[in-house]
Enzyme design. Structure first.
Site, mmCIF file in Angstrom:
data_model
loop_
_atom_site.group_PDB
_atom_site.id
_atom_site.type_symbol
_atom_site.label_atom_id
_atom_site.label_comp_id
_atom_site.label_asym_id
_atom_site.label_seq_id
_atom_site.Cartn_x
_atom_site.Cartn_y
_atom_site.Cartn_z
ATOM 1 N N ALA A 1 -36.233 -52.933 45.236
ATOM 2 C CA ALA A 1 -36.394 -51.875 46.038
ATOM 3 C C ALA A 1 -36.111 -52.230 47.543
ATOM 4 O O ALA A 1 -36.642 -53.344 47.781
ATOM 5 C CB ALA A 1 -37.787 -51.070 45.807
ATOM 6 N N HIS B 1 -18.089 -45.627 54.407
ATOM 7 C CA HIS B 1 -17.713 -45.529 55.829
ATOM 8 C C HIS B 1 -18.465 -46.367 56.888
ATOM 9 O O HIS B 1 -19.654 -46.263 56.636
ATOM 10 C CB HIS B 1 -17.014 -44.166 56.249
ATOM 11 C CG HIS B 1 -17.990 -43.380 56.778
ATOM 12 N ND1 HIS B 1 -18.993 -42.626 55.668
ATOM 13 C CD2 HIS B 1 -18.262 -43.113 57.993
ATOM 14 C CE1 HIS B 1 -19.635 -41.903 56.666
ATOM 15 N NE2 HIS B 1 -19.362 -42.049 57.934
ATOM 16 N N THR C 1 -25.038 -55.965 51.793
ATOM 17 C CA THR C 1 -23.876 -56.095 52.559
ATOM 18 C C THR C 1 -22.762 -57.039 52.140
ATOM 19 O O THR C 1 -21.583 -56.783 53.015
ATOM 20 C CB THR C 1 -24.412 -56.608 53.841
ATOM 21 O OG1 THR C 1 -24.839 -58.144 53.489
ATOM 22 C CG2 THR C 1 -25.828 -55.928 54.437
#
Length: 179
Positions: free
Chosen positions: A106, A62, A111
């Site tokens: 790492a 969310h 996105t």
């Protein structure tokens, strides 16, 4: 079943609670992080088989930032394929799909979708090379560098002697090794 005698680690208990609330975890997974997993919407997280999730990884299903502009909280599934390694400190945002045979470096920020058979890293995560190129590079490197698995398997190094630790430190003075 008496909860007082539950011998699972806090991490194992946390993962079990997320699974009970609907998160899917496939077979043969190694999960070393869970505090950053979306505890509000775990049913939107799906983890495939043979996935390693390193420490301090955040997986969000969310995004409440949309409330600032008058929209409701945005929700989106996070799907992780099979045979995936997610490096320490990675953040995976909602509505993303990570394909199979993927390595995420790492500190990366995922996105958008990451297709199969690739190595990705950065902020935002971008493709670095194919999984085959990564395999070839590291196979070649392994053939020329110290192999500490001849001394002990990786899971026994916590019990290494001071001399073994010193040997490792000295052998790695000029680069990497493998275990």
């Amino acid at each position: 079943y008496n909860r007082l005698f539950d011998r699972r680690s806090p991490l194992e208990k946390d993962i079990a609670e997320l699974v009970q609330k609907g998160m899917h975890v496939g077979k043969d997974c190694s999960i070393y992080s869970s505090g950053g997993f979306d505890h509000l919407y775990p049913q939107l997280i799906s983890i495939g088989d043979r996935v390693t999730i390193s420490t301090n990884v955040t997986i969000l299903a969310h995004d409440a930032s949309t409330n600032v502009v008058g929209c409701a909280t945005k929700l989106g599934r996070v799907t992780i394929g099979n045979n995936v390694f997610i490096g320490t400190g990675t953040i995976i945002l909602c509505n993303t799909r990570i394909g199979s045979n993927v390595v995420i470096g790492a500190g990366s920020l995922v996105t958008r979708d990451l297709p199969d058979d690739g190595v990705y890293a950065g902020v935002p995560a971008r493709r670095i090379c194919s999984i085959e190129a990564y395999r070839e590079k590291n196979t070649e490197l392994r053939n020329t560098r110290p192999d500490f698995s001849t001394i002990r398997p990786w899971y026994e190094w916590k019990n290494a002697t001071a001399e073994e630790r010193s040997q490792m430190r000295d052998a790695l003075a000029d680069g990497v090794g493998f275990i």
